[in-house]
Enzyme design. Structure first.
Site, short mmCIF file in Angstrom:
data_model
loop_
_atom_site.label_atom_id
_atom_site.label_comp_id
_atom_site.label_asym_id
_atom_site.label_seq_id
_atom_site.Cartn_x
_atom_site.Cartn_y
_atom_site.Cartn_z
NE ARG A 8 6.08 4.01 -4.43
CZ ARG A 8 4.90 4.17 -5.02
NH1 ARG A 8 4.80 4.07 -6.34
NH2 ARG A 8 3.82 4.40 -4.31
CB SER A 35 4.60 2.29 -10.26
OG SER A 35 3.28 2.31 -10.74
CD GLU A 56 8.74 -7.33 -17.19
OE1 GLU A 56 8.53 -8.29 -17.97
OE2 GLU A 56 7.83 -6.56 -16.83
CG PHE A 81 6.82 -7.61 -12.89
CD1 PHE A 81 6.09 -8.78 -12.76
CD2 PHE A 81 6.19 -6.40 -12.68
CE1 PHE A 81 4.74 -8.74 -12.41
CE2 PHE A 81 4.85 -6.35 -12.33
CZ PHE A 81 4.12 -7.52 -12.19
CG HIS A 107 5.70 -1.29 -6.19
ND1 HIS A 107 6.45 -0.23 -6.61
CD2 HIS A 107 4.40 -0.87 -6.24
CE1 HIS A 107 5.66 0.79 -6.90
NE2 HIS A 107 4.42 0.45 -6.68
CG ASP A 115 -1.46 -4.62 -6.95
OD1 ASP A 115 -2.67 -4.30 -7.04
OD2 ASP A 115 -0.55 -3.98 -7.49
NE ARG A 165 1.31 0.79 -3.80
CZ ARG A 165 0.30 0.92 -2.96
NH1 ARG A 165 0.36 0.35 -1.77
NH2 ARG A 165 -0.77 1.61 -3.28
#
Lengths: 314, 276
Positions: A8, A35, A56, A81, A107, A115, A165
């Site tokens: 990322r 992020s 989204e 998402f 991620h 998470d 991530r």
């Protein structure tokens, strides 16, 4: 050992370069730009950056509108998402209309870590792969992520790029050839082939090292483009090595393993084993511990390779 | 009255003719959505024959005003309008919903003059806003119109888009709600009521205008007013009658997505004052 860098971060850097080179590039975020690293672009080109809030579906629809007059929108969110809250928009507004929208999901996979299951996207390759007109890419490292980011801005049509991530080992060099839809052989071998994408390529290389201690020569293929799949390489490897292991940080159903098996069964049926999450949700934990618990480690690939070799002989 | 407009009588004749065209298309196809097409006729006539800057001979003219049909199932009224404008031959209307036709069952971007394929409710609105955002970024001055159905705004993405357009002050957007009050299985108010509609949209930051959606004078006045509003998008609530103009279809949920028989078509055309 390998140098490490999150894909990322490389994406964020490449996006800035792209923004500088091409004024048509715009970025739309659903409030995760810190992020996803899309904020690198936001800082340089605030007028071409839009945060549509935590929405989204609207993010993707907005991108379609931006694309209609020739802009090149990048939609950035977490893989989970971006793909699970938007399927209808992906299918109709983006793919049926064949819009030039670039979808970047960070991620992805179990290694999002603490998470837990709700944030661990393990279905995105399957969901995106089934959509007509969609290209699906899962770069192996930071270097390849930069190449992919540049390349997908040049091709017309929807593209999904899956990023992680955690830091990934850097396995490729700037000078290495990269072409969408063309797999890269990372290591030659004659006894079987390990086909992997993303983080699992490094696990596959470790597995190939371990196998070589036992005198087994495993070929390792970096299948960065999951769709369109490099069928020629799959068939060539199957014909030359007689057995396949696929490895992905994804559900066992419908992802890279499924894509490879679809090619094998039509062209060159050979024994195949799949290293993937076994139709289950993840959980909270450290990335390394999760990979171990869900059987996505080099040792799991070695075990799968032995199973393939056994089936080859029988 | 807008300066570029023909007189209202001529518009009424155009509306009557388009109602005939779309009913014939649906009858010929044997399926389709007459109710929500008939309710939107005056809205589309106002846009395509008065308000919008567009060039049927040059469908991708960069300065054209954009129209997004978010309620993509009401394709017959859009196809009939575009054919009448000259975007494609009227003869082609007979191919609606048939194998190999450009005139797909729901609004299809393969048809000249159509910007976006739609048909899954709620999606067009976000796209319209995206076009408007891009136009502002590029410094291009055109307006974006979007037609929504009232049942459609039960979908959540509509409200994401409503907030987005208001937040970004997209005053080049004008959304029109075809508020015909009826969805597939009955009255909107009985299924999931929307009232108070005007307050909802005002509170979401939109300039709201309510009109009789079958009055050209009122629709055109609202579209003119929308052009003068700065810093806010405009939402025109057009109160319409589902199935308008055909006595046995008016207000009937049963005619949301059903084709008339040849006999019913005759009765419908007679209602519209055509000799049959």
């Amino acid at each position: 050992m390998w140098e490490m860098k999150p894909t990322r971060d490389a994406f964020g850097e490449a996006l800035v370069e792209l923004g500088r080179a091409n004024r048509k590039v715009v970025v739309v975020s659903a409030d995760l730009e810190d992020s996803t690293r899309a904020e690198y672009f936001k800082k340089q080109f605030p007028e071409r950056f839009f945060n549509v809030g935590i929405a989204e579906q609207d993010m993707l629809g907005t991108c379609v509108g931006l694309s209609l007059d020739g802009l090149i929108p990048f939609a950035c969110s977490f893989a989970v998402f971006l793909t699970d809250r938007t399927y209808g928009v992906l299918r109709i507004s983006i793919c049926y209309n064949n819009r030039n929208v670039k979808l970047v999901g960070t991620h992805a996979g179990l290694t999002v870590g603490e998470d837990g299951a709700t944030a661990q996207s393990l279905e995105d390759l399957a969901v995106m792969r089934v959509l007509p007109n969609m290209t699906v890419v899962c770069p192996v490292d930071a270097v390849e992520t930069k190449k992919t980011t540049r390349r997908i801005a040049e091709v017309c049509g929807p593209v999904y790029m899956r990023l992680g991530r955690a830091p990934y080992p850097i396995l490729t060099k700037e000078s290495d050839a990269f072409e969408l839809g063309r797999a890269n052989v990372m290591r030659e071998g004659k006894d079987l082939t390990i086909i992997a994408c993303g983080l699992m390529v490094s696990e596959s290389l470790k597995a190939a090292d371990a196998l070589s201690q036992e005198g087994i020569q495993a070929r390792v293929v970096n299948m960065h483009t999951v769709k369109p799949l490099d069928e020629r390489e799959v068939v060539r490897s199957a014909a030359e090595t007689g057995g396949i292991v696929t490895a992905e940080e994804h559900q066992v159903n419908g992802g890279l393993g499924g894509a490879v098996s679809e090619v094998l069964v039509r062209n060159c049926p050979v024994p195949q084993e799949m290293v993937a999450v076994r139709d289950a949700f993840g959980e909270s934990g450290d990335p390394e511990g999760l990979l171990r618990k869900y059987h996505l480690k080099d040792t799991d690939i070695v075990a799968a390779a032995r199973a393939v070799l056994k089936r080859k002989k029988s | 009255m807008n300066a570029r407009c023909p007189d209202v009588d001529a518009l009424r004749q155009k509306a009557r003719q388009l109602r005939r065209d779309l009913l014939e298309m649906i009858t010929e196809a044997g399926s389709g959505h007459p109710g929500g097409s008939l309710s939107a006729v005056e809205i589309l006539v106002s846009l395509y024959f008065c308000k919008m800057r567009h060039r049927p001979e040059e469908p991708t003219w960069p300065m054209r005003d954009r129209f997004i049909m978010s309620k993509g199932h009401a394709s017959p009224v859009l196809y009939a309008t575009l054919a009448d404008c000259g975007y494609f031959p009227r003869e082609e209307l007979k191919t609606f919903r048939k194998l190999g036709s450009r005139l797909q069952g729901h609004v299809h971007a393969g048809v000249p003059g159509v910007e976006l394929s739609t048909g899954s409710m709620e999606q067009g609105f976000s796209v319209a806003n995206g076009i408007a955002l891009g136009a502002r970024l590029r410094g291009v001055d055109f307006r974006v119109y979007c037609l929504l159905g009232d049942g459609e705004i039960q979908e959540g993405q509509v409200w994401e888009a409503a907030m987005m357009a208001a937040h970004h002050k997209l005053d080049n957007v004008c959304a029109v709600l075809d508020a015909n009050g009826v969805q597939e299985n009955g009255p909107v108010s009985a299924i999931k009521g929307l009232e108070p509609l005007d307050e909802k949209w005002s509170s979401f930051g939109w300039h709201v205008i309510e009109v009789d959606g079958h009055s050209f004078e009122e629709i055109l006045a609202a579209l003119d007013e929308a052009e003068t509003v700065k810093g806010r998008p405009t939402f025109v609530i057009a109160h319409t009658v589902k199935g308008r103009g055909v006595s046995f279809m008016e207000g009937q949920a049963g005619w949301h997505g059903k084709a008339p028989s040849r006999e019913e078509l005759k009765r419908a055309l007679s209602d519209l004052g055509f000799q049959t």
